[in-house]
Design an enzyme around this catalytic site. Structure first.
Site, PDB file in Angstrom:
ATOM      1  N   LYS A  10     -56.830  22.394 -49.817  1.00 26.54           N
ATOM      2  CA  LYS A  10     -56.762  23.833 -50.059  1.00 26.54           C
ATOM      3  C   LYS A  10     -57.732  24.521 -49.116  1.00 26.54           C
ATOM      4  O   LYS A  10     -58.844  24.038 -48.901  1.00 26.54           O
ATOM      5  CB  LYS A  10     -57.119  24.152 -51.519  1.00 26.54           C
ATOM      6  CG  LYS A  10     -57.101  25.628 -51.867  1.00 26.54           C
ATOM      7  CD  LYS A  10     -57.429  25.849 -53.336  1.00 26.54           C
ATOM      8  CE  LYS A  10     -57.502  27.324 -53.672  1.00 26.54           C
ATOM      9  NZ  LYS A  10     -56.210  28.002 -53.470  1.00 26.54           N
ATOM     10  N   GLY A 188     -61.517  26.511 -42.824  1.00 23.11           N
ATOM     11  CA  GLY A 188     -61.749  25.466 -41.839  1.00 23.11           C
ATOM     12  C   GLY A 188     -62.867  24.511 -42.218  1.00 23.11           C
ATOM     13  O   GLY A 188     -63.409  23.818 -41.354  1.00 23.11           O
ATOM     14  N   ARG A 189     -63.206  24.470 -43.503  1.00 21.26           N
ATOM     15  CA  ARG A 189     -64.283  23.613 -44.000  1.00 21.26           C
ATOM     16  C   ARG A 189     -65.647  23.965 -43.389  1.00 21.26           C
ATOM     17  O   ARG A 189     -66.551  23.144 -43.373  1.00 21.26           O
ATOM     18  CB  ARG A 189     -63.976  22.120 -43.758  1.00 21.26           C
ATOM     19  CG  ARG A 189     -62.765  21.592 -44.539  1.00 21.26           C
ATOM     20  CD  ARG A 189     -63.004  21.739 -46.042  1.00 21.26           C
ATOM     21  NE  ARG A 189     -62.000  21.049 -46.847  1.00 21.26           N
ATOM     22  CZ  ARG A 189     -60.909  21.646 -47.358  1.00 21.26           C
ATOM     23  NH1 ARG A 189     -60.678  22.915 -47.099  1.00 21.26           N
ATOM     24  NH2 ARG A 189     -60.075  20.955 -48.112  1.00 21.26           N
ATOM     25  N   LEU A 190     -65.804  25.202 -42.914  1.00 21.24           N
ATOM     26  CA  LEU A 190     -67.094  25.655 -42.388  1.00 21.24           C
ATOM     27  C   LEU A 190     -67.881  26.311 -43.524  1.00 21.24           C
ATOM     28  O   LEU A 190     -68.228  27.497 -43.484  1.00 21.24           O
ATOM     29  CB  LEU A 190     -66.880  26.628 -41.218  1.00 21.24           C
ATOM     30  CG  LEU A 190     -66.114  26.045 -40.029  1.00 21.24           C
ATOM     31  CD1 LEU A 190     -65.927  27.104 -38.942  1.00 21.24           C
ATOM     32  CD2 LEU A 190     -66.855  24.834 -39.458  1.00 21.24           C
ATOM     33  N   HIS A 191     -68.139  25.530 -44.557  1.00 27.09           N
ATOM     34  CA  HIS A 191     -68.716  26.055 -45.791  1.00 27.09           C
ATOM     35  C   HIS A 191     -70.149  26.551 -45.584  1.00 27.09           C
ATOM     36  O   HIS A 191     -70.898  26.054 -44.744  1.00 27.09           O
ATOM     37  CB  HIS A 191     -68.720  24.970 -46.875  1.00 27.09           C
ATOM     38  CG  HIS A 191     -67.396  24.294 -47.048  1.00 27.09           C
ATOM     39  ND1 HIS A 191     -66.228  24.987 -47.254  1.00 27.09           N
ATOM     40  CD2 HIS A 191     -67.057  22.970 -47.032  1.00 27.09           C
ATOM     41  CE1 HIS A 191     -65.225  24.130 -47.376  1.00 27.09           C
ATOM     42  NE2 HIS A 191     -65.695  22.902 -47.234  1.00 27.09           N
TER      43      HIS A 191
END
Length: 210
Positions: A10, A188-191
């Site tokens: 997600k 983009g999983r750049l949390h």
């Protein structure tokens, strides 16, 4: 049985956490996020994963309910003779995890734990519904149950008694934090991840890689 979940993912896009909107201290940041969770999370936003470790260095985790918090710590209640109670008696260092999927956020807390006062335990115990109080008394939490029917019968018998008192083996714990991490999911999983660490009575904040 084998199941491939490699394509189950997600994208996170509900918000961001940066130096401009991060609160000055971890308790203020937690309070702000928790109040948002109260409004937007549909099911028990006060649910938190508690992880403990006994003398054998094996970890165990379970979900418990937060019943209060302040700058003194995070409070929950349980049976002191349960597995978590036994492990806490051997190792007072624990971890908490809050996950709020609607907000795409999690908060990790690490610290040491101590029992609440007898007064605090009494007040909360007496505020609970009668059935909950009786179940807390009768249940030998985490122990093997020989007969569920006998357990239910014991509860029914206890409900007939005039006075229900808190047992000494049931009460509260307060987790006193030394570390917080606030995680906000990003595309983009750049949390976004910010960590607060207690150093000489002051909170040091630093940003972490995703």
């Amino acid at each position: 049985m084998k199941q491939d979940l490699s394509k189950l993912r997600k994208n996170y896009n509900s918000g961001e956490l940066n130096e401009n909107n991060l609160h000055a201290g971890p308790f203020l940041q937690f309070d702000a996020w928790f109040n948002e969770a109260l409004k937007k999370e549909p099911f028990e936003p006060n649910a938190m994963v508690l992880s403990t470790s006994g003398g054998n260095n094996m970890l165990s985790s379970r979900v418990v309910l937060l019943k209060g918090y302040s700058e003194k710590g995070f409070v929950f209640f349980t049976n002191y003779r349960s597995r978590k109670g036994e492990e806490i008696s051997k190792n007072p260092y624990v971890a908490l995890l809050f996950f709020w999927p609607q907000l795409q956020r999690q908060v990790r807390i690490e610290g040491h734990i101590k029992k609440t006062t007898r007064k605090e335990s009494e007040e909360y115990f007496n505020s609970r519904p009668l059935e909950n109080r009786v179940a807390a008394i009768v249940s030998k939490q985490s122990c093997k149950i020989e007969s569920y029917e006998e357990f239910i019968k014991s509860i029914e018998n206890k409900l007939k008694e005039d006075k229900i008192q808190r047992p000494e083996y049931w009460g509260g714990y307060c987790v006193i934090p030394s570390r917080f991490e606030f995680w906000q999911g990003r595309p983009g999983r750049l949390h976004d991840r910010f960590q607060f660490v207690l150093e000489k009575k002051n909170w040091k904040v630093e940003r972490l890689y995703p």
